[in-house]
Design a protein around this motif. Structure first.
Motif, PDB file in Angstrom:
ATOM      1  N   CYS A 220      64.772  -1.941  23.992  1.00 37.10           N
ATOM      2  CA  CYS A 220      64.042  -1.009  23.287  1.00 37.10           C
ATOM      3  C   CYS A 220      62.909  -0.102  23.976  1.00 37.10           C
ATOM      4  CB  CYS A 220      63.693  -1.105  21.828  1.00 37.10           C
ATOM      5  SG  CYS A 220      62.684  -0.107  20.963  1.00 37.10           S
ATOM      6  N   PRO A 221      62.859   0.930  24.447  1.00 34.98           N
ATOM      7  CA  PRO A 221      61.474   1.357  24.971  1.00 34.98           C
ATOM      8  C   PRO A 221      60.178   1.491  24.307  1.00 34.98           C
ATOM      9  CG  PRO A 221      63.023   3.324  24.503  1.00 34.98           C
ATOM     10  CD  PRO A 221      63.567   1.941  24.134  1.00 34.98           C
ATOM     11  N   ILE A 222      59.295   1.288  24.998  1.00 32.94           N
ATOM     12  CA  ILE A 222      57.987   1.161  24.611  1.00 32.94           C
ATOM     13  C   ILE A 222      57.316   2.498  24.683  1.00 32.94           C
ATOM     14  CG2 ILE A 222      55.705   0.165  24.466  1.00 32.94           C
ATOM     15  CD1 ILE A 222      56.934  -2.512  25.626  1.00 32.94           C
ATOM     16  N   ARG A 223      57.122   3.162  23.708  1.00 30.57           N
ATOM     17  CA  ARG A 223      56.577   4.669  23.668  1.00 30.57           C
ATOM     18  C   ARG A 223      55.313   4.711  22.707  1.00 30.57           C
ATOM     19  NH1 ARG A 223      62.518   6.518  22.804  1.00 30.57           N
ATOM     20  NH2 ARG A 223      63.095   7.008  24.913  1.00 30.57           N
ATOM     21  N   GLY A 224      54.644   5.508  22.997  1.00 28.30           N
ATOM     22  CA  GLY A 224      53.261   5.917  22.531  1.00 28.30           C
ATOM     23  C   GLY A 224      52.267   5.382  22.932  1.00 28.30           C
ATOM     24  N   LYS A 225      51.003   5.806  22.770  1.00 28.62           N
ATOM     25  CA  LYS A 225      49.562   5.362  23.225  1.00 28.62           C
ATOM     26  C   LYS A 225      49.271   4.156  22.212  1.00 28.62           C
ATOM     27  CE  LYS A 225      48.346   9.134  26.240  1.00 28.62           C
ATOM     28  NZ  LYS A 225      47.396  10.290  26.175  1.00 28.62           N
ATOM     29  N   GLN A 226      49.442   4.451  21.004  1.00 24.55           N
ATOM     30  CA  GLN A 226      48.942   3.517  20.101  1.00 24.55           C
ATOM     31  C   GLN A 226      49.800   3.412  18.816  1.00 24.55           C
ATOM     32  OE1 GLN A 226      44.993   4.723  18.637  1.00 24.55           O
ATOM     33  NE2 GLN A 226      43.975   3.860  20.603  1.00 24.55           N
ATOM     34  N   ALA A 227      50.462   4.629  18.711  1.00 23.33           N
ATOM     35  CA  ALA A 227      51.409   4.730  17.551  1.00 23.33           C
ATOM     36  C   ALA A 227      52.910   4.486  18.303  1.00 23.33           C
ATOM     37  CB  ALA A 227      51.499   6.112  16.866  1.00 23.33           C
ATOM     38  N   GLY A 228      54.074   4.631  17.193  1.00 23.36           N
ATOM     39  CA  GLY A 228      55.244   4.437  17.895  1.00 23.36           C
ATOM     40  C   GLY A 228      55.516   2.987  18.191  1.00 23.36           C
ATOM     41  N   THR A 229      56.484   2.496  19.086  1.00 18.99           N
ATOM     42  CA  THR A 229      56.893   1.417  19.353  1.00 18.99           C
ATOM     43  C   THR A 229      55.773   0.431  19.855  1.00 18.99           C
ATOM     44  OG1 THR A 229      57.981   2.001  21.177  1.00 18.99           O
ATOM     45  CG2 THR A 229      59.403   1.606  19.196  1.00 18.99           C
ATOM     46  N   ARG A 230      54.700   1.302  20.435  1.00 16.92           N
ATOM     47  CA  ARG A 230      53.620   0.439  21.020  1.00 16.92           C
ATOM     48  C   ARG A 230      52.804  -0.181  20.054  1.00 16.92           C
ATOM     49  NH1 ARG A 230      52.029   0.230  26.272  1.00 16.92           N
ATOM     50  NH2 ARG A 230      53.382   2.082  26.831  1.00 16.92           N
ATOM     51  N   SER A 231      52.722   0.200  18.828  1.00 15.91           N
ATOM     52  CA  SER A 231      51.961  -0.461  17.676  1.00 15.91           C
ATOM     53  C   SER A 231      52.448  -1.793  17.281  1.00 15.91           C
ATOM     54  CB  SER A 231      52.009   0.650  16.584  1.00 15.91           C
ATOM     55  OG  SER A 231      53.380   0.677  15.874  1.00 15.91           O
ATOM     56  N   LEU A 232      53.704  -2.160  17.704  1.00 14.37           N
ATOM     57  CA  LEU A 232      54.072  -3.328  17.531  1.00 14.37           C
ATOM     58  C   LEU A 232      53.459  -4.360  18.479  1.00 14.37           C
ATOM     59  CD1 LEU A 232      57.796  -2.427  16.990  1.00 14.37           C
ATOM     60  CD2 LEU A 232      56.169  -2.923  15.461  1.00 14.37           C
TER      61      LEU A 232
END
Length: 391
Positions: A220-232
């Motif tokens: 799964c790609p990690i997207r977003g700066k703070q939201a999106g999957t990066r929040s995980l």
């Protein structure tokens, strides 16, 4: 699957044996090449094989040998045979050759398969040819690519490519996945699990695979700066969670994710790294076991590296020719895998093991190159036309 390529003689493997096996496969792909007074199907096949195992262009390959026609002549034969209008027929022939001489043990157990994409840059502006190219992120000075997808298996540390698809722009990722699965099921192989690249991480694919009987791991790609999957990517340990992609939108969907915290060294220092995997029908709930299982998928990356070592260089805009040369590269690596499995086993306590160093890909290429050099004689001298100005 009927085994026809390999001889029953296990005493030794010689360069002429290797050449005969791959030559039969490549010649089958060029079954309609017309016989000319200066060039025939065997000669065209040999020039393609030599260009592949040396990583050179067909022009340079022909220029290095004495008893062969010019590179222009060979390319003319290839372009006449490999018409873009017959791309589907070429793909069908190539699939049949990839299936040749697979180890019988593949049918005795359930298999873990991997799928991935490969892009060949396209620089032309002809709208007819662009109809066969896909758009992608800028790479090597272009955003247009001829794209293929392959399905792959690692059997006793030996890689095999089982199927291949040439992607047209109108194909969806789900279309590609289903086409590759059809090719595997046509072989009547049993699937235990799938390991898919980030390119397969999407709603249609995940929804489709939830209804399949085998386990699937998708990067799964990690997207977003703070939201999106990066929040995980937080906390001090790995964990599992249900995550909703595209929330508050009609295309929203939910999947189970393994969020894995691991470490790697950069500049001599240890840094935390996050990895995300979509889990479908996976019962294991050990994050490190999930990571270890997906790491086994990296055999497909090794397979692509091997393919690049046996891929002839070309700047041709003909998608059928580009696809054909990619297919020949996969055929050469498949044959190498089959020969190494058959000829390089050695006994050990409790069974057998494949002696990988006994027949490496470099030696496989050397055998083919050496036989073709012996047949056509490399150029060893040139003649001056006029006296040099500075003798």
């Amino acid at each position: 699957m009927k085994r026809t390529l390999l001889s029953s003689n296990l005493d030794c493997l010689q360069s002429q044996d290797v050449h005969r096996m791959i030559s039969e496969q490549v010649s089958h792909l060029l079954s309609n090449v017309m016989e000319g007074y200066s060039c025939d199907r065997q000669m065209v096949s040999d020039m393609v094989i030599k260009a592949s195992v040396t990583g050179r262009a067909i022009e340079g390959t022909c220029n290095s040998l004495e008893n062969v026609p010019s590179g222009m002549t060979v390319r003319t034969y290839l372009n006449e045979e490999l018409s873009v209008t017959e791309l589907s027929e070429i793909e069908c022939k190539l699939r049949n050759q990839l299936r040749a001489d697979l180890p019988r043990r593949l049918w005795k157990r359930r298999l873990d398969l991997a799928m991935d994409f490969h892009d060949e840059p396209f620089y032309g502006k002809d709208p007819t040819l662009r109809a066969y190219a896909c758009r992608g992120e800028a790479h090597q000075g272009t955003t247009w690519f001829y794209r293929i997808a392959t399905v792959y298996v690692i059997h006793h540390q030996i890689p095999y490519t089982l199927g291949i698809v040439f992607l047209l722009p109108e194909y969806s990722v789900l279309d590609v996945l289903q086409a590759l699965l059809v090719q595997v099921k046509a072989l009547k192989l049993e699937i235990r699990g799938l390991y898919l690249d980030k390119g397969f991480c999407g709603r249609e694919v995940i929804t489709f695979l939830k209804n399949q009987p085998y386990e699937t791991l998708i990067a799964c790609p990690i997207r977003g700066k703070q939201a999106g999957t990066r929040s995980l990517c937080h906390g001090r340990g790995s964990y599992f969670t249900d995550y909703t992609f595209n929330p508050n939108k009609p295309e929203a969907y939910t999947a189970t994710l393994a969020v894995i915290r691991t470490y790697e060294k950069q500049d001599g220092k240890r840094h935390a790294v996050w990895l995300l995997y979509v889990l479908i029908n996976v019962k294991t709930r050990n994050p490190q076991a999930i990571r270890a299982r997906y790491r086994s998928r990296f055999g497909i990356e090794t397979g692509y590296r091997c393919m690049r070592q046996t891929h002839a260089m070309t700047t041709s805009r003909n998608p059928a020719l580009r696809f054909f040369l990619l297919g020949v590269a996969f055929l050469i690596t498949n044959l190498w895998s089959a020969l190494r499995w058959r000829y390089c086993q050695r006994p050990r306590q409790g069974g057998r093991i494949v002696e990988e160093t006994a027949y490496e890909l470099q030696r496989h290429c050397q055998f083919l190159n050496q036989f073709i050099n012996d047949r056509y004689v490399p150029i060893s001298c040139i003649y001056v036309q006029v006296a040099p100005l500075d003798p």
